[in-house]
Design a protein around this motif. Structure first.
Motif, PDB file in Angstrom:
ATOM      1  N   VAL A  64      40.198  25.709  15.381  1.00 56.45           N
ATOM      2  CA  VAL A  64      39.422  25.669  16.619  1.00 56.45           C
ATOM      3  C   VAL A  64      40.199  26.336  17.756  1.00 56.45           C
ATOM      4  CG1 VAL A  64      38.461  24.120  18.384  1.00 56.45           C
ATOM      5  CG2 VAL A  64      38.002  23.706  15.951  1.00 56.45           C
ATOM      6  N   ALA A  65      41.492  26.080  17.818  1.00 56.33           N
ATOM      7  CA  ALA A  65      42.311  26.659  18.883  1.00 56.33           C
ATOM      8  C   ALA A  65      42.304  28.184  18.826  1.00 56.33           C
ATOM      9  CB  ALA A  65      43.748  26.138  18.793  1.00 56.33           C
ATOM     10  N   MET A  66      42.172  28.757  17.644  1.00 57.94           N
ATOM     11  CA  MET A  66      42.106  30.209  17.510  1.00 57.94           C
ATOM     12  C   MET A  66      40.685  30.734  17.652  1.00 57.94           C
ATOM     13  SD  MET A  66      44.881  31.025  14.522  1.00 57.94           S
ATOM     14  CE  MET A  66      44.508  29.641  13.456  1.00 57.94           C
ATOM     15  N   MET A  67      39.708  29.988  17.151  1.00 60.27           N
ATOM     16  CA  MET A  67      38.333  30.481  17.154  1.00 60.27           C
ATOM     17  C   MET A  67      37.663  30.423  18.527  1.00 60.27           C
ATOM     18  SD  MET A  67      37.619  31.820  14.327  1.00 60.27           S
ATOM     19  CE  MET A  67      35.841  31.989  14.463  1.00 60.27           C
ATOM     20  N   ILE A  68      38.002  29.446  19.328  1.00 63.06           N
ATOM     21  CA  ILE A  68      37.364  29.364  20.646  1.00 63.06           C
ATOM     22  C   ILE A  68      37.689  30.600  21.493  1.00 63.06           C
ATOM     23  CG2 ILE A  68      37.343  28.108  22.843  1.00 63.06           C
ATOM     24  CD1 ILE A  68      37.167  25.525  21.191  1.00 63.06           C
ATOM     25  N   PRO A  69      38.939  31.027  21.583  1.00 60.35           N
ATOM     26  CA  PRO A  69      39.194  32.258  22.344  1.00 60.35           C
ATOM     27  C   PRO A  69      38.506  33.479  21.715  1.00 60.35           C
ATOM     28  CG  PRO A  69      41.240  31.080  21.983  1.00 60.35           C
ATOM     29  CD  PRO A  69      40.193  30.391  21.160  1.00 60.35           C
ATOM     30  N   HIS A  70      38.416  33.497  20.400  1.00 63.36           N
ATOM     31  CA  HIS A  70      37.741  34.588  19.707  1.00 63.36           C
ATOM     32  C   HIS A  70      36.269  34.629  20.107  1.00 63.36           C
ATOM     33  CE1 HIS A  70      35.755  36.507  16.219  1.00 63.36           C
ATOM     34  NE2 HIS A  70      36.841  37.273  16.219  1.00 63.36           N
ATOM     35  N   HIS A  71      35.619  33.479  20.078  1.00 65.25           N
ATOM     36  CA  HIS A  71      34.211  33.401  20.470  1.00 65.25           C
ATOM     37  C   HIS A  71      34.038  33.716  21.957  1.00 65.25           C
ATOM     38  CE1 HIS A  71      33.359  31.929  16.555  1.00 65.25           C
ATOM     39  NE2 HIS A  71      32.219  31.317  16.857  1.00 65.25           N
ATOM     40  N   GLN A  72      34.951  33.209  22.794  1.00 62.68           N
ATOM     41  CA  GLN A  72      34.857  33.486  24.226  1.00 62.68           C
ATOM     42  C   GLN A  72      35.017  34.976  24.489  1.00 62.68           C
ATOM     43  OE1 GLN A  72      33.988  31.208  26.729  1.00 62.68           O
ATOM     44  NE2 GLN A  72      33.675  33.170  27.761  1.00 62.68           N
ATOM     45  N   GLY A  73      35.876  35.628  23.715  1.00 59.03           N
ATOM     46  CA  GLY A  73      36.019  37.082  23.839  1.00 59.03           C
ATOM     47  C   GLY A  73      34.710  37.793  23.539  1.00 59.03           C
ATOM     48  N   ALA A  74      34.011  37.336  22.499  1.00 61.75           N
ATOM     49  CA  ALA A  74      32.710  37.920  22.167  1.00 61.75           C
ATOM     50  C   ALA A  74      31.719  37.702  23.312  1.00 61.75           C
ATOM     51  CB  ALA A  74      32.172  37.317  20.869  1.00 61.75           C
ATOM     52  N   ILE A  75      31.747  36.516  23.896  1.00 64.23           N
ATOM     53  CA  ILE A  75      30.862  36.225  25.033  1.00 64.23           C
ATOM     54  C   ILE A  75      31.193  37.147  26.207  1.00 64.23           C
ATOM     55  CG2 ILE A  75      30.338  34.501  26.817  1.00 64.23           C
ATOM     56  CD1 ILE A  75      30.618  32.365  24.573  1.00 64.23           C
ATOM     57  N   ASP A  76      32.464  37.280  26.527  1.00 59.29           N
ATOM     58  CA  ASP A  76      32.875  38.120  27.662  1.00 59.29           C
ATOM     59  C   ASP A  76      32.462  39.578  27.443  1.00 59.29           C
ATOM     60  OD1 ASP A  76      33.969  35.814  28.750  1.00 59.29           O
ATOM     61  OD2 ASP A  76      36.041  36.359  28.232  1.00 59.29           O
ATOM     62  N   MET A  77      32.636  40.078  26.213  1.00 61.03           N
ATOM     63  CA  MET A  77      32.241  41.459  25.926  1.00 61.03           C
ATOM     64  C   MET A  77      30.723  41.617  25.981  1.00 61.03           C
ATOM     65  SD  MET A  77      34.938  42.701  23.021  1.00 61.03           S
ATOM     66  CE  MET A  77      35.412  41.132  22.297  1.00 61.03           C
ATOM     67  N   ALA A  78      30.001  40.631  25.468  1.00 59.70           N
ATOM     68  CA  ALA A  78      28.537  40.689  25.505  1.00 59.70           C
ATOM     69  C   ALA A  78      28.038  40.650  26.945  1.00 59.70           C
ATOM     70  CB  ALA A  78      27.944  39.544  24.687  1.00 59.70           C
ATOM     71  N   GLU A  79      28.686  39.848  27.790  1.00 52.88           N
ATOM     72  CA  GLU A  79      28.282  39.790  29.198  1.00 52.88           C
ATOM     73  C   GLU A  79      28.495  41.137  29.893  1.00 52.88           C
ATOM     74  OE1 GLU A  79      30.425  36.311  30.538  1.00 52.88           O
ATOM     75  OE2 GLU A  79      28.700  35.021  30.100  1.00 52.88           O
ATOM     76  N   LEU A  90      20.240  46.477  22.806  1.00 54.05           N
ATOM     77  CA  LEU A  90      21.615  45.977  22.797  1.00 54.05           C
ATOM     78  C   LEU A  90      21.830  44.871  23.828  1.00 54.05           C
ATOM     79  CD1 LEU A  90      23.613  49.272  22.213  1.00 54.05           C
ATOM     80  CD2 LEU A  90      23.111  47.437  20.578  1.00 54.05           C
ATOM     81  N   ARG A  91      21.148  44.970  24.943  1.00 55.66           N
ATOM     82  CA  ARG A  91      21.272  43.912  25.955  1.00 55.66           C
ATOM     83  C   ARG A  91      20.673  42.598  25.437  1.00 55.66           C
ATOM     84  NH1 ARG A  91      19.142  45.702  31.367  1.00 55.66           N
ATOM     85  NH2 ARG A  91      20.493  44.076  32.165  1.00 55.66           N
ATOM     86  N   ARG A  92      19.566  42.685  24.702  1.00 60.31           N
ATOM     87  CA  ARG A  92      18.984  41.470  24.098  1.00 60.31           C
ATOM     88  C   ARG A  92      19.920  40.913  23.028  1.00 60.31           C
ATOM     89  NH1 ARG A  92      14.177  44.368  24.632  1.00 60.31           N
ATOM     90  NH2 ARG A  92      14.271  45.087  22.477  1.00 60.31           N
ATOM     91  N   LEU A  93      20.512  41.808  22.229  1.00 58.37           N
ATOM     92  CA  LEU A  93      21.479  41.363  21.224  1.00 58.37           C
ATOM     93  C   LEU A  93      22.661  40.679  21.907  1.00 58.37           C
ATOM     94  CD1 LEU A  93      22.625  41.223  18.336  1.00 58.37           C
ATOM     95  CD2 LEU A  93      23.589  43.499  18.739  1.00 58.37           C
ATOM     96  N   ASN A  99      24.504  33.297  23.723  1.00 56.64           N
ATOM     97  CA  ASN A  99      23.893  32.012  23.386  1.00 56.64           C
ATOM     98  C   ASN A  99      24.501  31.424  22.110  1.00 56.64           C
ATOM     99  OD1 ASN A  99      21.903  29.885  23.612  1.00 56.64           O
ATOM    100  ND2 ASN A  99      20.858  30.883  21.912  1.00 56.64           N
ATOM    101  N   GLN A 100      24.542  32.214  21.050  1.00 55.07           N
ATOM    102  CA  GLN A 100      25.016  31.717  19.760  1.00 55.07           C
ATOM    103  C   GLN A 100      26.495  31.338  19.802  1.00 55.07           C
ATOM    104  OE1 GLN A 100      23.071  31.131  17.055  1.00 55.07           O
ATOM    105  NE2 GLN A 100      24.857  30.215  16.086  1.00 55.07           N
ATOM    106  N   SER A 106      30.664  24.935  21.543  1.00 60.46           N
ATOM    107  CA  SER A 106      30.344  23.519  21.779  1.00 60.46           C
ATOM    108  C   SER A 106      30.498  22.702  20.505  1.00 60.46           C
ATOM    109  CB  SER A 106      28.914  23.381  22.313  1.00 60.46           C
ATOM    110  OG  SER A 106      28.822  23.951  23.588  1.00 60.46           O
ATOM    111  N   ILE A 107      30.042  23.240  19.393  1.00 56.58           N
ATOM    112  CA  ILE A 107      30.171  22.539  18.105  1.00 56.58           C
ATOM    113  C   ILE A 107      31.641  22.330  17.771  1.00 56.58           C
ATOM    114  CG2 ILE A 107      29.827  22.776  15.605  1.00 56.58           C
ATOM    115  CD1 ILE A 107      27.174  24.284  16.337  1.00 56.58           C
ATOM    116  N   MET A 108      32.460  23.359  17.982  1.00 51.58           N
ATOM    117  CA  MET A 108      33.893  23.237  17.673  1.00 51.58           C
ATOM    118  C   MET A 108      34.549  22.200  18.570  1.00 51.58           C
ATOM    119  SD  MET A 108      35.199  27.072  16.704  1.00 51.58           S
ATOM    120  CE  MET A 108      34.150  28.071  17.756  1.00 51.58           C
TER     121      MET A 108
END
Length: 137
Positions: A64-79, A90-93, A99-100, A106-108
């Protein structure tokens, strides 16, 4: 150790290269694209730093400690895509990614328990923020 040295040497070589492919700001067409590239580089840097954790002996918490920053990075890039991108597809993706990945974070958090389901470093950051202290990512 050899892998670490190889990666460091490769990174250093790429950083010193005069090839514009390795220096995306040099070929950015406009200020929006330059900001997009800056935001993405910042997101990747923050993600990489966040994923460097000291093992705790608890595989689940380390995951979890490694995956949360990984997921947050995906969120930041998507934003950044949402803000600067032109393709509606691509903006909808990107919105779907935000969201995902947010739901998975949150689950982690919930899966490992702890204060508000956060990993210890995040719980400490929240405490410092509540006390008005600056938190460095």
């Amino acid at each position: 150790m050899a892998t670490t040295l190889t990666v460091a040497a490769t990174t250093s070589t790429l950083a010193q290269s005069s090839n514009p492919v390795n220096q995306p700001h040099a070929v950015a067409a406009d200020s929006g694209e330059r900001q997009f590239l800056f935001d993405n580089e910042l997101a990747m840097s923050k993600m990489s730093r966040g994923m460097m954790v000291n093992p705790t002996g608890d595989v689940d918490r380390d995951f979890v400690a490694m995956m949360i920053p990984h997921h947050q990075g995906a969120i930041d890039m998507a934003e950044a895509e949402i803000k600067y991108g032109h393709s509606e597809t691509l903006r909808r993706l990107a919105a779907s990614i935000v969201n995902q990945q947010g739901q998975e974070i949150s689950i982690m958090h919930r899966a490992i328990g702890g204060p508000q389901g956060k990993i210890p470093s995040e719980a400490n950051d929240d405490k410092q923020l509540a006390q008005g202290k600056k938190v460095t990512p």
